[in-house]
Design an enzyme around this catalytic site. Structure first.
Site, PDB file in Angstrom:
ATOM      1  N   ARG A  90       0.951  -1.092  -0.033  1.00  0.00           N
ATOM      2  CA  ARG A  90      -0.058   0.241  -0.091  1.00  0.00           C
ATOM      3  C   ARG A  90       0.948   1.346  -0.109  1.00  0.00           C
ATOM      4  O   ARG A  90       0.704   2.116  -0.637  1.00  0.00           O
ATOM      5  CB  ARG A  90      -0.859   0.116   1.080  1.00  0.00           C
ATOM      6  CG  ARG A  90      -1.619   1.487   1.439  1.00  0.00           C
ATOM      7  CD  ARG A  90      -2.994   1.175   1.999  1.00  0.00           C
ATOM      8  NE  ARG A  90      -3.176   0.527   3.137  1.00  0.00           N
ATOM      9  CZ  ARG A  90      -2.684   0.527   4.221  1.00  0.00           C
ATOM     10  NH1 ARG A  90      -1.820   1.722   4.570  1.00  0.00           N
ATOM     11  NH2 ARG A  90      -2.854  -0.457   5.139  1.00  0.00           N
TER      12      ARG A  90
ATOM     13  N   TYR B 281     -15.661  17.068 -15.992  1.00  0.00           N
ATOM     14  CA  TYR B 281     -16.121  15.783 -16.029  1.00  0.00           C
ATOM     15  C   TYR B 281     -17.053  15.517 -15.000  1.00  0.00           C
ATOM     16  O   TYR B 281     -17.135  15.933 -13.903  1.00  0.00           O
ATOM     17  CB  TYR B 281     -14.823  14.914 -15.550  1.00  0.00           C
ATOM     18  CG  TYR B 281     -15.031  13.422 -15.627  1.00  0.00           C
ATOM     19  CD1 TYR B 281     -15.371  12.786 -16.697  1.00  0.00           C
ATOM     20  CD2 TYR B 281     -14.846  12.520 -14.462  1.00  0.00           C
ATOM     21  CE1 TYR B 281     -15.578  11.341 -16.603  1.00  0.00           C
ATOM     22  CE2 TYR B 281     -15.118  11.438 -14.223  1.00  0.00           C
ATOM     23  CZ  TYR B 281     -15.514  10.688 -15.480  1.00  0.00           C
ATOM     24  OH  TYR B 281     -15.683   9.541 -15.333  1.00  0.00           O
TER      25      TYR B 281
ATOM     26  N   ASP C 153      -6.728  19.202 -14.411  1.00  0.00           N
ATOM     27  CA  ASP C 153      -6.815  17.770 -14.993  1.00  0.00           C
ATOM     28  C   ASP C 153      -6.291  17.977 -16.321  1.00  0.00           C
ATOM     29  O   ASP C 153      -7.008  18.233 -17.066  1.00  0.00           O
ATOM     30  CB  ASP C 153      -8.482  17.602 -14.609  1.00  0.00           C
ATOM     31  CG  ASP C 153      -8.745  16.127 -15.184  1.00  0.00           C
ATOM     32  OD1 ASP C 153      -8.104  15.540 -16.026  1.00  0.00           O
ATOM     33  OD2 ASP C 153      -9.817  15.595 -14.714  1.00  0.00           O
TER      34      ASP C 153
ATOM     35  N   LYS D 182      -7.153   6.748 -19.530  1.00  0.00           N
ATOM     36  CA  LYS D 182      -7.305   7.335 -20.907  1.00  0.00           C
ATOM     37  C   LYS D 182      -6.084   7.265 -21.507  1.00  0.00           C
ATOM     38  O   LYS D 182      -5.603   6.293 -21.898  1.00  0.00           O
ATOM     39  CB  LYS D 182      -7.845   8.714 -20.801  1.00  0.00           C
ATOM     40  CG  LYS D 182      -9.100   8.947 -19.347  1.00  0.00           C
ATOM     41  CD  LYS D 182     -10.451   8.169 -19.939  1.00  0.00           C
ATOM     42  CE  LYS D 182     -11.261   8.050 -18.618  1.00  0.00           C
ATOM     43  NZ  LYS D 182     -11.529   9.275 -18.222  1.00  0.00           N
TER      44      LYS D 182
HETATM   45  C1  LIG Z   1     -12.154   9.799 -16.702  1.00  0.00           C
HETATM   46  C2  LIG Z   1     -11.858  10.774 -16.193  1.00  0.00           C
HETATM   47  C3  LIG Z   1     -11.819  11.104 -14.747  1.00  0.00           C
HETATM   48  C4  LIG Z   1     -11.876  10.098 -13.788  1.00  0.00           C
HETATM   49  O1  LIG Z   1     -10.872   9.012 -14.158  1.00  0.00           O
HETATM   50  P1  LIG Z   1     -11.401   7.520 -13.821  1.00  0.00           P
HETATM   51  O2  LIG Z   1      -9.899   6.963 -14.062  1.00  0.00           O
HETATM   52  O3  LIG Z   1     -12.474   6.904 -14.522  1.00  0.00           O
HETATM   53  O4  LIG Z   1     -11.642   7.680 -12.311  1.00  0.00           O
HETATM   54  C5  LIG Z   1     -11.282  12.429 -14.406  1.00  0.00           C
HETATM   55  N1  LIG Z   1     -11.233  13.634 -15.497  1.00  0.00           N
HETATM   56  C6  LIG Z   1     -11.742  13.527 -16.504  1.00  0.00           C
HETATM   57  C7  LIG Z   1     -11.442  14.563 -17.491  1.00  0.00           C
HETATM   58  C8  LIG Z   1     -11.660  11.981 -17.232  1.00  0.00           C
HETATM   59  O5  LIG Z   1     -12.074  11.855 -18.409  1.00  0.00           O
END
Ligand SMILES: *Cc1c(COP(=O)(O)O)cnc(C)c1O
Length: 383
Positions: free
Chosen positions: A46, A98, A171, A196
């Site tokens: 962890r 998001y 982000d 992503k």
């Molecule tokens: C998918 C996404 C998230 C969340 O990420 P997860 O891996 O699905 O928890 C946050 N911000 C953006 C812009 C995203 O596309």
């Protein structure tokens, strides 16, 4: 070192035991200690795991940061950031974010005495109307989801440069480090949903935070170790493998997006097209300056704004698969109003230009001619 070299070499350490060129999957929860308190740098997975450490070094390097921490999801990473705050603190976020981030803010963290304000930061000056002494964090998503809005990160930083108590979070999921490095533009923390573009193959769920600030890193590390949203070693291995092709993948995503933008622009049934590479995009010039290219995410509406026609197109594409998520090698298509952004009330959606016929595409790295053929046949089926 240039980006294309960094993605291959950073975090890469020849395995001392075997000479293996690739960091092995250290599928272990614990580590044998020589005597109490004396270990080889790892004690419990962890806290740290060698496959994760290699990935964190790689992600820090490609984001031009000193420190990175990986999480079991992008939302796990976002959760850790909010835990830096205290009840009464205010977070100012740009409006188009998001849907999952909005849900976490509104349905989880408002219960902990935090306040969230959403404002249109396409014009950075709007920020000043929202800031007060309780503001401790600014949440930016650029390009944003799903309207591909662009926020001038440098301009935001300049506006609040004197407020050393405010953390700027970006982000950077949509751009990926291949196109934009927010730490160089004034961000304190960069967030990725590594699910992503970093992973890039739609085969894992993961998040990452990157910072240059040692104090912030130490706080985030404590939160992560204590709260435990860490990824497993197999997923870290997959992400490390994915990152190696990030540079070449992103070049193809962008190239395909340029082609699809041309195609949609000449399509009589298409209404608005949202993509920062378009000269009529409200912040095209900012995008041109703070990004290397314009990315593989694009949204568009239909001229008659018909919900049913949007659904029909989505049902009829074959290469563009109907699915949530983005950033993988395969093209995806989705309908934000009924999928990713369904948790935002319809009234709020409409206020924010999230129209009922809005279709979002994640343009993959297939041959662009096949992608255009696929969109074309689906669009031709509507009247
Ligand atoms: C998918 C996404 C998230 C969340 O990420 P997860 O891996 O699905 O928890 C946050 N911000 C953006 C812009 C995203 O596309």
């Amino acid at each position: 070192m240039k980006f294309g070299t960094k993605v291959i070499h950073s975090g890469l350490k020849t395995d001392v035991a075997t000479g293996a060129i690739i960091t092995p999957i250290y599928q272990t929860s614990t580590y044998v200690q020589k005597k109490p308190g004396e270990n080889l740098g790892y004690e419990y997975s962890r806290t740290a795991n060698p496959t994760r450490t290699a990935l964190e070094q790689s992600i820090a390097s490609i984001e031009n940061g000193k420190f990175a921490i990986c999480y079991s999801s992008g939302m796990g990473a976002a959760d850790a950031i909010i835990k830096l705050l205290k009840p009464g603190n205010t977070i100012v976020s740009n409006k188009d974010i998001y849907g999952g981030t909005y849900r976490m803010f509104e349905q989880v963290f408002t219960n902990f005495g935090l306040k969230f304000k959403y404002t249109d930061l396409k014009n950075p000056k709007n920020l000043l109307d929202e800031i007060n002494s309780e503001t401790k964090l600014i949440w930016l998503e650029t390009p944003s989801n799903p309207l591909l809005e662009i926020i001038n990160i440098k301009a935001i930083k300049k506006l609040i440069d004197k407020r050393k108590d405010i953390i700027i979070v970006v982000d950077n999921t949509f751009a990926s480090p291949a196109l934009q490095n927010p730490l160089n533009l004034g961000a304190d923390i960069v967030l990725h949903s590594a699910t992503k573009y970093l992973g890039g193959h739609s085969d894992l769920v993961m998040g990452a935070l990157i910072t240059n600030n040692k104090t912030l890193y130490n706080k985030l590390f404590l939160i992560t170790k204590s709260c435990g949203a860490v990824p497993g070693p197999m997923d870290c291995f997959l992400a490390l493998r994915g990152i190696k092709t990030l540079d070449v993948r992103m070049q193809k995503h962008c190239k395909n997006a340029h082609k699809i933008n041309q195609f949609l622009s000449n399509c009589s049934k298409i209404g608005n097209i949202y993509w920062p590479g378009r000269r009529n995009h409200p912040n095209h010039l900012v995008a041109k300056k703070q990004m290397k290219d314009f990315g593989g995410m694009m949204s568009f509406t239909l001229k008659n704004n018909s919900f049913n026609n949007a659904v029909k197109i989505i049902k009829n594409t074959k290469l563009f698969k109907l699915a949530e998520s983005l950033g993988g090698v395969e093209s995806l298509i989705s309908h934000p109003a009924s999928m990713t952004h369904a948790s935002i009330p319809k009234k709020e959606r409409e206020k924010n230009n999230l129209s009922e016929s809005l279709i979002r595409i994640s343009i993959g790295i297939e041959d662009h001619e096949d992608l255009i053929k696929d969109l074309s046949q689906a669009i031709n089926k509507i009247n």
